[in-house]
Design an enzyme around this catalytic site. Structure first.
Site, PDB file in Angstrom:
ATOM      1  N   ASP A   1      -0.083   1.940   8.559  1.00  0.00           N
ATOM      2  CA  ASP A   1      -0.652   1.162   9.798  1.00  0.00           C
ATOM      3  C   ASP A   1       0.226   1.217  10.943  1.00  0.00           C
ATOM      4  O   ASP A   1      -0.232   1.019  12.218  1.00  0.00           O
ATOM      5  CB  ASP A   1      -0.836  -0.346   9.265  1.00  0.00           C
ATOM      6  CG  ASP A   1      -1.611  -0.411   7.987  1.00  0.00           C
ATOM      7  OD1 ASP A   1      -2.655   0.449   8.048  1.00  0.00           O
ATOM      8  OD2 ASP A   1      -1.523  -1.669   7.341  1.00  0.00           O
TER       9      ASP A   1
ATOM     10  N   ASP B   1       5.242  -5.298   5.977  1.00  0.00           N
ATOM     11  CA  ASP B   1       5.801  -6.638   6.153  1.00  0.00           C
ATOM     12  C   ASP B   1       5.512  -7.447   5.143  1.00  0.00           C
ATOM     13  O   ASP B   1       6.508  -8.321   5.014  1.00  0.00           O
ATOM     14  CB  ASP B   1       5.068  -6.933   7.607  1.00  0.00           C
ATOM     15  CG  ASP B   1       3.731  -7.122   7.348  1.00  0.00           C
ATOM     16  OD1 ASP B   1       2.978  -6.884   6.444  1.00  0.00           O
ATOM     17  OD2 ASP B   1       3.034  -7.726   8.539  1.00  0.00           O
TER      18      ASP B   1
ATOM     19  N   ARG C   1      -5.407  -2.263   9.411  1.00  0.00           N
ATOM     20  CA  ARG C   1      -5.436  -3.579   9.326  1.00  0.00           C
ATOM     21  C   ARG C   1      -5.792  -4.036  10.708  1.00  0.00           C
ATOM     22  O   ARG C   1      -6.766  -3.871  11.121  1.00  0.00           O
ATOM     23  CB  ARG C   1      -4.099  -4.343   8.694  1.00  0.00           C
ATOM     24  CG  ARG C   1      -4.088  -4.404   7.139  1.00  0.00           C
ATOM     25  CD  ARG C   1      -2.772  -5.261   6.943  1.00  0.00           C
ATOM     26  NE  ARG C   1      -2.254  -4.584   5.800  1.00  0.00           N
ATOM     27  CZ  ARG C   1      -2.785  -5.204   4.533  1.00  0.00           C
ATOM     28  NH1 ARG C   1      -3.818  -6.053   4.460  1.00  0.00           N
ATOM     29  NH2 ARG C   1      -2.409  -4.596   3.331  1.00  0.00           N
TER      30      ARG C   1
ATOM     31  N   ARG D   1       1.228  -5.320  -5.646  1.00  0.00           N
ATOM     32  CA  ARG D   1       1.460  -6.556  -4.949  1.00  0.00           C
ATOM     33  C   ARG D   1       1.581  -7.714  -5.904  1.00  0.00           C
ATOM     34  O   ARG D   1       0.775  -7.723  -6.896  1.00  0.00           O
ATOM     35  CB  ARG D   1       0.532  -6.708  -4.066  1.00  0.00           C
ATOM     36  CG  ARG D   1       0.115  -5.510  -2.873  1.00  0.00           C
ATOM     37  CD  ARG D   1      -0.954  -5.748  -2.079  1.00  0.00           C
ATOM     38  NE  ARG D   1      -0.703  -4.906  -0.710  1.00  0.00           N
ATOM     39  CZ  ARG D   1      -1.611  -4.044  -0.570  1.00  0.00           C
ATOM     40  NH1 ARG D   1      -2.778  -3.823  -1.197  1.00  0.00           N
ATOM     41  NH2 ARG D   1      -1.491  -3.293   0.591  1.00  0.00           N
TER      42      ARG D   1
ATOM     43  N   THR E   1       4.616   2.271   5.861  1.00  0.00           N
ATOM     44  CA  THR E   1       2.976   1.834   5.836  1.00  0.00           C
ATOM     45  C   THR E   1       2.097   2.752   6.810  1.00  0.00           C
ATOM     46  O   THR E   1       2.936   3.224   7.858  1.00  0.00           O
ATOM     47  CB  THR E   1       2.642   0.309   6.204  1.00  0.00           C
ATOM     48  OG1 THR E   1       1.325   0.025   6.458  1.00  0.00           O
ATOM     49  CG2 THR E   1       3.666   0.132   7.468  1.00  0.00           C
TER      50      THR E   1
ATOM     51  N   ASP F   1       2.193  -1.250  11.962  1.00  0.00           N
ATOM     52  CA  ASP F   1       2.083  -2.254  12.603  1.00  0.00           C
ATOM     53  C   ASP F   1       3.170  -3.218  12.790  1.00  0.00           C
ATOM     54  O   ASP F   1       3.188  -4.543  12.761  1.00  0.00           O
ATOM     55  CB  ASP F   1       0.898  -3.000  11.746  1.00  0.00           C
ATOM     56  CG  ASP F   1       1.133  -3.241  10.352  1.00  0.00           C
ATOM     57  OD1 ASP F   1       2.253  -2.625   9.872  1.00  0.00           O
ATOM     58  OD2 ASP F   1       0.537  -3.866   9.778  1.00  0.00           O
TER      59      ASP F   1
ATOM     60  N   GLY G   1       0.743  -1.211  -0.086  1.00  0.00           N
ATOM     61  CA  GLY G   1       0.039  -0.060  -0.074  1.00  0.00           C
ATOM     62  C   GLY G   1       0.812   1.335  -0.215  1.00  0.00           C
ATOM     63  O   GLY G   1       1.916   1.232   0.423  1.00  0.00           O
TER      64      GLY G   1
HETATM   65  O1  F6P Z   1      -1.569  -1.485   4.810  1.00  0.00           O
HETATM   66  C1  F6P Z   1      -2.224  -0.156   4.375  1.00  0.00           C
HETATM   67  C2  F6P Z   1      -3.896  -0.632   4.365  1.00  0.00           C
HETATM   68  O2  F6P Z   1      -4.328   0.870   3.863  1.00  0.00           O
HETATM   69  C3  F6P Z   1      -4.369  -1.021   5.456  1.00  0.00           C
HETATM   70  O3  F6P Z   1      -4.678  -0.174   6.437  1.00  0.00           O
HETATM   71  C4  F6P Z   1      -5.707  -1.550   4.831  1.00  0.00           C
HETATM   72  O4  F6P Z   1      -6.143  -2.636   5.337  1.00  0.00           O
HETATM   73  C5  F6P Z   1      -5.130  -1.864   3.487  1.00  0.00           C
HETATM   74  O5  F6P Z   1      -3.821  -1.374   3.233  1.00  0.00           O
HETATM   75  C6  F6P Z   1      -6.102  -1.848   2.259  1.00  0.00           C
HETATM   76  O6  F6P Z   1      -5.449  -2.468   1.036  1.00  0.00           O
HETATM   77  P1  F6P Z   1      -5.526  -2.418  -0.241  1.00  0.00           P
HETATM   78  O7  F6P Z   1      -4.925  -1.248  -0.832  1.00  0.00           O
HETATM   79  O8  F6P Z   1      -5.238  -3.804  -0.864  1.00  0.00           O
HETATM   80  O9  F6P Z   1      -7.075  -2.158  -0.436  1.00  0.00           O
END
Ligand code: F6P
Length: 325
Positions: free
Chosen positions: A130, A105, A174, A74, A128, A132, A13
């Site tokens: 998050d 991660d 997350r 990804r 990130t 986390d 992300g």
């Molecule tokens: O890891 C960053 C994040 O924005 C999280 O907070 C969220 O759960 C996730 O990515 C959303 O992922 P995607 O971009 O795949 O929708």
């Protein structure tokens, strides 16, 4: 020059401050005599040979931009040893033996595979929103995301105060409650719901009602971390029953992933970048850069992934509960 070629990619992300980090990596590496390359769309671009030179001018006027100018992605294919090997060939055929990965991660698993299986000189920088990752106090993007949540709270408060309503605000993270905790505390939320704390719907609704009654408040704000999504519907239902008020819901969603990075994220990004390039220079691949208190640190990438779990700040959560009720 074989060992003086460095590639940079952003993965997973996007997070505000990634551009500030790319800029610092590129410019510092250039001063160290490296030829610098960008990889487009993270590991996807590494597999598809989307690799291009980056010079001083290529990172001009980006320090203030959210997102990532080299884009991110990804990749499932990269997540296995064959895919990783195939992707690394695209670097090796250009004589590039060094790589900096900025991501969360999931992206660090790639760094670990590149280093452990192929001995590749790759280093990870935590990027990130998050926050986390257990080994580092902060990740790039977290501060900006929290400040974006704060701006939203400022606006939402106008409406809830004008209409005597309750607002339930979902924020990202997350399985980590840090965005909810830090922005909820700073935004004066009456209740913060995080996956790291036990939450009982009836108790939470009673708490909010008690605040409204005992403090003669007309409105209340509840911040819920996305890791507690399942609680939102029953909580709103119960809040309506107990308080008799209109309960609105806002999911801030991707709004909090974008925007211009804060000063703290830009400075953190620069400090991480300098440390990462120094590790590359010393041939210390397979490490993750982080911050412990005021000190920039690095740990084995495996420790960043499988070491201590992210420690939730229960004390801060208690403080928020004391001062917001
Ligand atoms: O890891 C960053 C994040 O924005 C999280 O907070 C969220 O759960 C996730 O990515 C959303 O992922 P995607 O971009 O795949 O929708």
């Amino acid at each position: 020059m074989a060992d003086k070629k460095l590639a940079i990619l952003t993965s997973g992300g996007d997070a505000p401050g990634m551009n500030a980090c790319i800029r610092a990596c590129v410019r510092y590496a250039l001063t160290k005599g490296y030829e610098v390359y960008g990889v487009g769309r993270g590991y996807v671009g590494l597999l598809e040979d989307d690799i291009f030179p980056m010079d001083h001018a290529s990172v001009t006027n980006i320090v203030q931009l959210g997102g990532t100018i080299i884009r991110t992605g990804r990749s499932k294919e990269f997540a296995c040893v064959e895919g990783t090997g195939k992707a690394l060939e695209n670097l090796k055929k250009r004589g590039i033996n060094n790589l900096i990965v900025i991501g969360g991660d999931g992206s660090f698993h790639g760094v670990q595979r590149m280093y452990d299986v192929f001995g590749f000189n790759a280093v990870g920088i935590p990027g990130t929103i998050d926050n986390d990752m257990g080994y580092t106090d902060y990740t790039i993007g977290f501060d900006t995301a929290c400040n974006t949540v704060l701006s939203a709270i400022l606006s939402l408060r106008d409406t809830i105060a004008s209409h005597d309503r309750i607002m339930v605000l979902e924020v990202m993270g997350r399985n980590c409650g840090d965005i909810a905790l830090w922005s909820g505390l700073a935004g004066g939320a009456q209740t913060i719901v995080c996956p790291e704390e036990t939450s009982d719907v009836n108790k939470l609704a009673d708490e909010v009602n008690n605040i409204i009654v005992s403090r003669h408040r007309e409105s209340a704000l509840v911040v819920v971390a996305e890791g507690c999504k399942e609680i939102e519907e029953p909580l709103m239902k119960r809040l309506r029953e107990v308080t008799g008020r209109t309960v609105n819901f806002v999911n801030l969603s991707y709004v909090q992933r974008g925007g211009s990075p804060t000063m703290l994220d830009r400075v953190l990004a620069a400090r991480f970048a300098i440390h990462a390039v120094d590790l590359i220079e010393e041939g210390k691949g397979g490490r993750a850069v982080g911050i412990d208190g005021r000190k920039i640190i690095d740990v084995p990438i495996a420790d960043s992934l499988y070491g201590e779990d992210k420690e939730f700040n229960h004390q801060l959560y208690s403080i928020a509960n004391i001062i917001s009720k």
